[in-house]
Motif scaffolding. Structure first.
Motif, mmCIF file in Angstrom:
data_model
loop_
_atom_site.group_PDB
_atom_site.id
_atom_site.type_symbol
_atom_site.label_atom_id
_atom_site.label_comp_id
_atom_site.label_asym_id
_atom_site.label_seq_id
_atom_site.Cartn_x
_atom_site.Cartn_y
_atom_site.Cartn_z
ATOM 1 N N LYS A 119 1.062 -1.454 0.119
ATOM 2 C CA LYS A 119 0.097 0.102 -0.391
ATOM 3 C C LYS A 119 1.151 1.303 0.235
ATOM 4 N N PRO A 120 0.712 2.509 -1.093
ATOM 5 C CA PRO A 120 2.027 3.492 -0.510
ATOM 6 C C PRO A 120 1.976 4.456 0.344
ATOM 7 N N SER A 121 0.348 4.034 0.586
ATOM 8 C CA SER A 121 1.016 5.095 2.458
ATOM 9 C C SER A 121 0.085 4.637 3.628
ATOM 10 N N ALA A 122 0.411 4.446 4.387
ATOM 11 C CA ALA A 122 -0.036 3.840 5.657
ATOM 12 C C ALA A 122 -1.272 4.676 6.248
ATOM 13 N N HIS A 123 -2.015 3.906 6.948
ATOM 14 C CA HIS A 123 -2.858 4.803 8.007
ATOM 15 C C HIS A 123 -3.379 4.450 8.436
ATOM 16 N N MET A 124 -3.900 4.836 9.701
ATOM 17 C CA MET A 124 -3.108 4.700 10.988
ATOM 18 C C MET A 124 -4.546 3.359 11.499
ATOM 19 N N SER A 125 -5.616 3.618 10.316
ATOM 20 C CA SER A 125 -6.958 2.403 10.116
ATOM 21 C C SER A 125 -6.267 0.943 9.854
ATOM 22 N N ASP A 126 -5.501 1.523 8.979
ATOM 23 C CA ASP A 126 -4.533 -0.023 8.268
ATOM 24 C C ASP A 126 -3.934 -1.026 9.541
ATOM 25 N N ALA A 127 -4.007 -0.611 11.163
ATOM 26 C CA ALA A 127 -3.185 -0.981 11.770
ATOM 27 C C ALA A 127 -4.051 -2.625 12.441
ATOM 28 N N ALA A 128 -3.689 -3.859 11.884
ATOM 29 C CA ALA A 128 -4.641 -5.254 11.539
ATOM 30 C C ALA A 128 -3.880 -5.938 11.310
ATOM 31 N N GLU A 129 -4.780 -7.393 11.758
ATOM 32 C CA GLU A 129 -3.254 -8.560 11.253
ATOM 33 C C GLU A 129 -3.686 -9.197 9.946
ATOM 34 N N TYR A 130 -2.599 -9.361 9.756
ATOM 35 C CA TYR A 130 -2.723 -9.732 7.844
ATOM 36 C C TYR A 130 -2.337 -11.134 7.688
ATOM 37 N N PHE A 131 -3.060 -11.765 6.967
ATOM 38 C CA PHE A 131 -2.370 -12.745 6.534
ATOM 39 C C PHE A 131 -3.260 -13.362 4.995
ATOM 40 N N CYS A 132 -2.073 -13.834 4.401
ATOM 41 C CA CYS A 132 -1.861 -14.870 3.637
ATOM 42 C C CYS A 132 -2.467 -16.015 3.415
ATOM 43 N N ALA A 133 -2.872 -16.342 2.239
ATOM 44 C CA ALA A 133 -3.572 -18.052 2.303
ATOM 45 C C ALA A 133 -3.477 -19.159 1.263
ATOM 46 N N VAL A 134 -2.758 -19.831 0.615
ATOM 47 C CA VAL A 134 -3.434 -20.645 -0.357
ATOM 48 C C VAL A 134 -4.133 -21.981 -0.647
ATOM 49 N N SER A 135 -4.753 -22.045 -1.706
ATOM 50 C CA SER A 135 -5.755 -23.162 -1.651
ATOM 51 C C SER A 135 -4.894 -24.283 -1.740
ATOM 52 N N SER A 136 -5.365 -25.577 -1.038
ATOM 53 C CA SER A 136 -4.574 -26.280 -1.159
ATOM 54 C C SER A 136 -6.428 -27.943 -0.934
ATOM 55 N N SER A 137 -5.532 -28.528 -0.841
ATOM 56 C CA SER A 137 -6.504 -30.303 -1.124
ATOM 57 C C SER A 137 -7.734 -29.399 -2.610
ATOM 58 N N GLY A 138 -7.251 -29.486 -3.566
ATOM 59 C CA GLY A 138 -7.994 -29.444 -5.089
ATOM 60 C C GLY A 138 -9.012 -28.630 -4.153
ATOM 61 N N TYR A 139 -8.258 -27.028 -4.189
ATOM 62 C CA TYR A 139 -8.837 -25.970 -4.153
ATOM 63 C C TYR A 139 -10.119 -25.993 -3.044
#
Lengths: 113, 113
Positions: free
Chosen positions: A78-98
């Motif tokens: 994200k080019p410019s952080a905002h205070m409201s962006d404070a959070a936890e972020y999770f990346c996920a990949v499809s599995s088990s045949g999607y």
């Protein structure tokens, strides 16, 4: 088997600075990739996803991510952080045949004024 | 108002007691999922179901049981065999189709007395 590695359990940025959250994956099939955001004591909200087509994906709240097959990466920016962006972020990949998702361990984004 | 509801928001369990967490969706989604979230561990899949009266174990099914008698409901029972049940539990659902997104409920926090 699929797996996701998120580099850095905590990332700190100043308000207005660039946000970069890293995600690398392994998958034995063409991957579908997702970024979710979680605010304290809430469920997960989808930010964006990559399935097929354009490798640069735009999501909500000004976030975007680029699928790079050669690097097996799907970093969130994200080019410019905002205070409201404070959070936890999770990346996920499809599995088990999607039919399921495999999640990374999450990155907590801290935004200082 | 369409969505996924989880109840209760907080649940307390005594030693040796079984407790049941509720998950209901009115999105007409086919598949439903249960995840466990512990700090720094990301989300781990407990059980999932793609059709009524059928479900599959996820990565950490031991000590848990589920049922899927109705399309809109997927309750999770935490049995006394689960020795460390304190966690945040998230329910999700999605349409079948490999590109479909999982949507999450608000979660239930289970605490052991």
């Amino acid at each position: 088997a699929q797996s996701v590695t998120q580099l850095g359990s905590h990332v700190s940025v100043s308000e207005g600075a660039l946000v970069l959250l890293r995600c690398n994956y392994s998958s034995s099939v063409p991957p579908y990739l997702f970024w979710y955001v979680q605010y304290p004591n809430q469920g997960l909200q989808l930010l964006l996803k990559y399935t097929t087509g354009a490798t640069l994906v735009k999501g909500i709240n000004g976030f975007e991510a680029e699928f790079k097959k050669s690097e097996t990466s799907f970093h969130l920016t994200k080019p410019s952080a905002h205070m409201s962006d404070a959070a936890e972020y999770f990346c996920a990949v499809s599995s088990s045949g999607y039919s399921t998702l495999t999640f990374g361990k999450g990155t907590m984004l801290l935004v200082s004024p | 108002d369409g969505g996924i509801t989880q109840s209760p928001k907080y649940l307390f369990r005594k030693e040796g007691q079984n407790v049941t967490l509720s998950c209901e969706q009115n999105l007409n989604h086919d598949a439903m999922y249960w995840y466990r979230q512990d700090p720094g561990q990301g989300l781990r899949l407990i059980y999932y179901s793609q059709i009524v009266n059928d479900f599959q174990k996820g990565d950490i099914a031991e000590g848990y049981s589920v049922s899927r008698e109705k399309k809109e409901s997927f309750p999770l029972t935490v049995t006394s065999a689960q020795k460390n049940p304190t966690a945040f539990y998230l329910c999700a659902s999605r349409l079948l189709g490999i590109q479909e997104t999982q949507y999450f409920g608000p979660g239930t926090r289970l605490l052991v007395l």
